[in-house]
Design a protein around this motif. Structure first.
Motif, PDB file in Angstrom:
ATOM      1  N   VAL A  62     -16.207  27.201   7.998  1.00 51.88           N
ATOM      2  CA  VAL A  62     -17.225  27.547   7.022  1.00 51.88           C
ATOM      3  C   VAL A  62     -18.279  26.447   7.044  1.00 51.88           C
ATOM      4  N   PRO A  63     -19.576  26.782   7.023  1.00 50.68           N
ATOM      5  CA  PRO A  63     -20.606  25.740   6.984  1.00 50.68           C
ATOM      6  C   PRO A  63     -20.377  24.791   5.814  1.00 50.68           C
ATOM      7  N   PRO A  64     -20.597  23.499   6.002  1.00 48.34           N
ATOM      8  CA  PRO A  64     -20.288  22.514   4.952  1.00 48.34           C
ATOM      9  C   PRO A  64     -20.898  22.837   3.590  1.00 48.34           C
ATOM     10  N   LEU A  65     -22.157  23.277   3.551  1.00 48.00           N
ATOM     11  CA  LEU A  65     -22.772  23.581   2.262  1.00 48.00           C
ATOM     12  C   LEU A  65     -22.052  24.725   1.570  1.00 48.00           C
ATOM     13  N   ALA A  66     -21.696  25.762   2.318  1.00 48.32           N
ATOM     14  CA  ALA A  66     -20.963  26.893   1.733  1.00 48.32           C
ATOM     15  C   ALA A  66     -19.576  26.452   1.273  1.00 48.32           C
ATOM     16  N   ALA A  67     -18.930  25.563   2.036  1.00 50.09           N
ATOM     17  CA  ALA A  67     -17.608  25.065   1.640  1.00 50.09           C
ATOM     18  C   ALA A  67     -17.693  24.310   0.320  1.00 50.09           C
ATOM     19  N   ILE A  68     -18.711  23.458   0.175  1.00 51.30           N
ATOM     20  CA  ILE A  68     -18.889  22.698  -1.058  1.00 51.30           C
ATOM     21  C   ILE A  68     -19.150  23.631  -2.232  1.00 51.30           C
ATOM     22  N   SER A  69     -20.095  24.549  -2.064  1.00 48.43           N
ATOM     23  CA  SER A  69     -20.496  25.448  -3.151  1.00 48.43           C
ATOM     24  C   SER A  69     -19.344  26.321  -3.618  1.00 48.43           C
ATOM     25  N   ASN A  70     -18.616  26.901  -2.680  1.00 49.08           N
ATOM     26  CA  ASN A  70     -17.552  27.831  -3.059  1.00 49.08           C
ATOM     27  C   ASN A  70     -16.305  27.111  -3.562  1.00 49.08           C
ATOM     28  N   ASP A  71     -16.067  25.892  -3.062  1.00 43.34           N
ATOM     29  CA  ASP A  71     -14.975  25.096  -3.609  1.00 43.34           C
ATOM     30  C   ASP A  71     -15.231  24.782  -5.083  1.00 43.34           C
ATOM     31  N   PHE A 108     -17.077  26.492  -7.219  1.00 40.15           N
ATOM     32  CA  PHE A 108     -16.965  27.717  -8.001  1.00 40.15           C
ATOM     33  C   PHE A 108     -15.494  28.072  -8.239  1.00 40.15           C
ATOM     34  N   ALA A 109     -14.685  27.981  -7.192  1.00 45.25           N
ATOM     35  CA  ALA A 109     -13.257  28.282  -7.335  1.00 45.25           C
ATOM     36  C   ALA A 109     -12.577  27.291  -8.273  1.00 45.25           C
ATOM     37  N   SER A 110     -12.955  26.019  -8.167  1.00 41.04           N
ATOM     38  CA  SER A 110     -12.356  24.994  -9.016  1.00 41.04           C
ATOM     39  C   SER A 110     -12.718  25.211 -10.480  1.00 41.04           C
ATOM     40  N   LEU A 111     -13.944  25.643 -10.737  1.00 36.00           N
ATOM     41  CA  LEU A 111     -14.372  25.903 -12.111  1.00 36.00           C
ATOM     42  C   LEU A 111     -13.507  26.964 -12.768  1.00 36.00           C
ATOM     43  N   PRO A 161     -16.612  20.498 -17.603  1.00 34.46           N
ATOM     44  CA  PRO A 161     -18.077  20.529 -17.670  1.00 34.46           C
ATOM     45  C   PRO A 161     -18.740  19.901 -16.449  1.00 34.46           C
ATOM     46  N   LEU A 162     -18.085  18.898 -15.855  1.00 36.59           N
ATOM     47  CA  LEU A 162     -18.619  18.292 -14.638  1.00 36.59           C
ATOM     48  C   LEU A 162     -18.721  19.328 -13.521  1.00 36.59           C
ATOM     49  N   VAL A 163     -17.639  20.030 -13.270  1.00 37.23           N
ATOM     50  CA  VAL A 163     -17.633  21.039 -12.209  1.00 37.23           C
ATOM     51  C   VAL A 163     -18.556  22.202 -12.569  1.00 37.23           C
ATOM     52  N   ALA A 164     -18.622  22.548 -13.854  1.00 37.17           N
ATOM     53  CA  ALA A 164     -19.518  23.629 -14.287  1.00 37.17           C
ATOM     54  C   ALA A 164     -20.970  23.282 -13.977  1.00 37.17           C
ATOM     55  N   ALA A 165     -21.359  22.036 -14.250  1.00 38.88           N
ATOM     56  CA  ALA A 165     -22.729  21.604 -13.975  1.00 38.88           C
ATOM     57  C   ALA A 165     -23.018  21.631 -12.481  1.00 38.88           C
ATOM     58  N   ALA A 166     -22.072  21.112 -11.685  1.00 40.33           N
ATOM     59  CA  ALA A 166     -22.264  21.114 -10.237  1.00 40.33           C
ATOM     60  C   ALA A 166     -22.329  22.539  -9.692  1.00 40.33           C
ATOM     61  N   THR A 167     -21.477  23.413 -10.235  1.00 39.11           N
ATOM     62  CA  THR A 167     -21.482  24.817  -9.796  1.00 39.11           C
ATOM     63  C   THR A 167     -22.806  25.487 -10.125  1.00 39.11           C
ATOM     64  N   LEU A 168     -23.320  25.235 -11.332  1.00 36.40           N
ATOM     65  CA  LEU A 168     -24.612  25.804 -11.719  1.00 36.40           C
ATOM     66  C   LEU A 168     -25.699  25.381 -10.743  1.00 36.40           C
ATOM     67  N   GLY A 169     -25.696  24.095 -10.390  1.00 35.65           N
ATOM     68  CA  GLY A 169     -26.682  23.620  -9.430  1.00 35.65           C
ATOM     69  C   GLY A 169     -26.545  24.294  -8.077  1.00 35.65           C
ATOM     70  N   HIS A 170     -25.310  24.506  -7.641  1.00 39.17           N
ATOM     71  CA  HIS A 170     -25.086  25.135  -6.332  1.00 39.17           C
ATOM     72  C   HIS A 170     -25.363  26.636  -6.353  1.00 39.17           C
ATOM     73  N   LEU A 171     -25.275  27.264  -7.526  1.00 41.87           N
ATOM     74  CA  LEU A 171     -25.660  28.672  -7.619  1.00 41.87           C
ATOM     75  C   LEU A 171     -27.148  28.848  -7.300  1.00 41.87           C
ATOM     76  N   PHE A 172     -27.955  27.857  -7.680  1.00 40.71           N
ATOM     77  CA  PHE A 172     -29.397  27.927  -7.426  1.00 40.71           C
ATOM     78  C   PHE A 172     -29.794  27.309  -6.101  1.00 40.71           C
ATOM     79  N   VAL A 199     -23.395  29.779  -2.458  1.00 43.33           N
ATOM     80  CA  VAL A 199     -22.238  30.438  -3.061  1.00 43.33           C
ATOM     81  C   VAL A 199     -22.088  31.839  -2.469  1.00 43.33           C
ATOM     82  N   ARG A 200     -20.891  32.149  -2.002  1.00 37.73           N
ATOM     83  CA  ARG A 200     -20.583  33.471  -1.439  1.00 37.73           C
ATOM     84  C   ARG A 200     -19.462  34.065  -2.277  1.00 37.73           C
ATOM     85  N   LEU A 201     -19.817  35.040  -3.090  1.00 33.51           N
ATOM     86  CA  LEU A 201     -18.885  35.558  -4.088  1.00 33.51           C
ATOM     87  C   LEU A 201     -17.624  36.154  -3.462  1.00 33.51           C
ATOM     88  N   ALA A 202     -17.772  36.780  -2.296  1.00 32.70           N
ATOM     89  CA  ALA A 202     -16.590  37.354  -1.637  1.00 32.70           C
ATOM     90  C   ALA A 202     -15.607  36.256  -1.240  1.00 32.70           C
TER      91      ALA A 202
END
Length: 298
Positions: free
Chosen positions: A38-47, A49-52, A197-208, A212-215
């Motif tokens: 998985v491309p590194p950016l997608a791995a970071i973003s989806n990790d 989201f899953a962690s949240l 809240p830390l992961v929530a903030a990071a996830t919000l940033g990565h959503l924009f 993030v790949r919802l599947a």
């Protein structure tokens, strides 16, 4: 990449997180990059989201046991939330080109290396305290250090926003150093709650700004939720003398692989980290303490 395979990965990672509280981000991000390509950016973003979605399932246990220091949570969050968003924005501004992806892979490797170093540092500090217990230490009042605590949150948040890994081990080790009278169960409970809240903030940033790949996230979470619940139920039976060295070995091998170390360095570095972790946990093995949640993940 098939959803059932990712669901199985989510189940295994969730079980490990529930069992030990350690390494959800570090293990999942490196696995997505190294094994599933998985491309590194997608791995970071989806990790993230899953962690949240996964992390809140550990909170009720600590609420019932009253092992959360809310003032420390507030100070850590004060630093971590804005810096996590900043980290995600910085990643987004860099773009999605191949060169940026390679740089992110290197950054993840650095984050994993820091996780290993600080995890070993924490084990060393805990070993010294076990060998030289201070009479009445548990009864001493906790002296809050607001500035240092906010700084810890800021550094941890930035690392999470940039790489999704490393903050758990780094923040836990720093808290052990500046709050020596904080009981281990309070340390764990406080770290788990502030991470939400830390992961929530990071996830919000990565959503924009991330990828993030919802599947992908959905497949991971489908296995992670039952995995983390099952792991938490069995956590009291997990021997630290096995869990911690295994965790350290996996992180070290992943970090050196992402940093493109040659086979000799990979072998020697992983072996040294394993030996160090076994040595630092040997005392705990003899005392047969369970591997309760260690929260090194973010």
């Amino acid at each position: 990449m098939h959803s059932p395979t990712l669901t199985t990965v989510g189940l295994i990672i969730g079980f490990f997180v529930g069992l030990t509280g350690m390494g959800g981000g570090a293990l999942l991000t490196s696995l997505l990059v190294l094994v599933f390509h998985v491309p590194p950016l997608a791995a970071i973003s989806n990790d993230l989201f899953a962690s949240l979605i996964m992390k809140p399932f550990a909170v009720p246990v600590h609420l019932r046991r009253r092992t959360i220091h809310w003032k420390l949570v507030g100070l850590l969050v004060l630093g971590s939330v804005p810096s996590a968003i900043l980290g995600a924005v910085l990643v987004g501004l860099l773009g999605h080109t191949a060169g940026v992806q390679n740089n992110l892979k290197f950054a993840i490797g650095i984050g994993l290396t820091l996780s290993v170093v600080f995890n070993l540092l924490r084990q060393s500090i805990e070993r010294r305290r076990r060998d030289r217990p201070q009479p009445g230490a548990d009864d001493q009042p906790l002296i809050i250090r607001p500035v240092l605590t906010v700084v810890i949150g800021t550094v941890g948040g930035l690392l999470v926003g940039l790489t999704s890994v490393g903050a758990g081990a780094i923040m836990m080790a720093a808290l052990v150093i500046i709050y020596p009278t904080l009981r281990p169960n309070q340390l764990v409970g406080t770290d788990i709650v502030q991470a939400i809240p830390l992961v929530a903030a990071a996830t919000l940033g990565h959503l924009f700004f991330g990828d993030v790949r919802l599947a992908l996230t959905g497949s991971l979470v489908l296995g992670a939720i039952p995995g983390v619940i099952l792991g938490a139920l069995l956590s009291s039976h997990a021997p630290a003398a096995i869990i911690r060295p295994a965790f350290t070995t996996i992180l070290t091998a992943s970090a050196l692989s992402l940093l493109r170390a040659d086979l000799t360095l990979l072998t020697v570095g992983t072996a040294l980290a394993l030996i160090a972790s076994i040595f630092l946990t040997a005392d705990r093995s003899r005392r047969a303490e369970p591997a309760t949640a260690d929260a090194a993940t973010r």
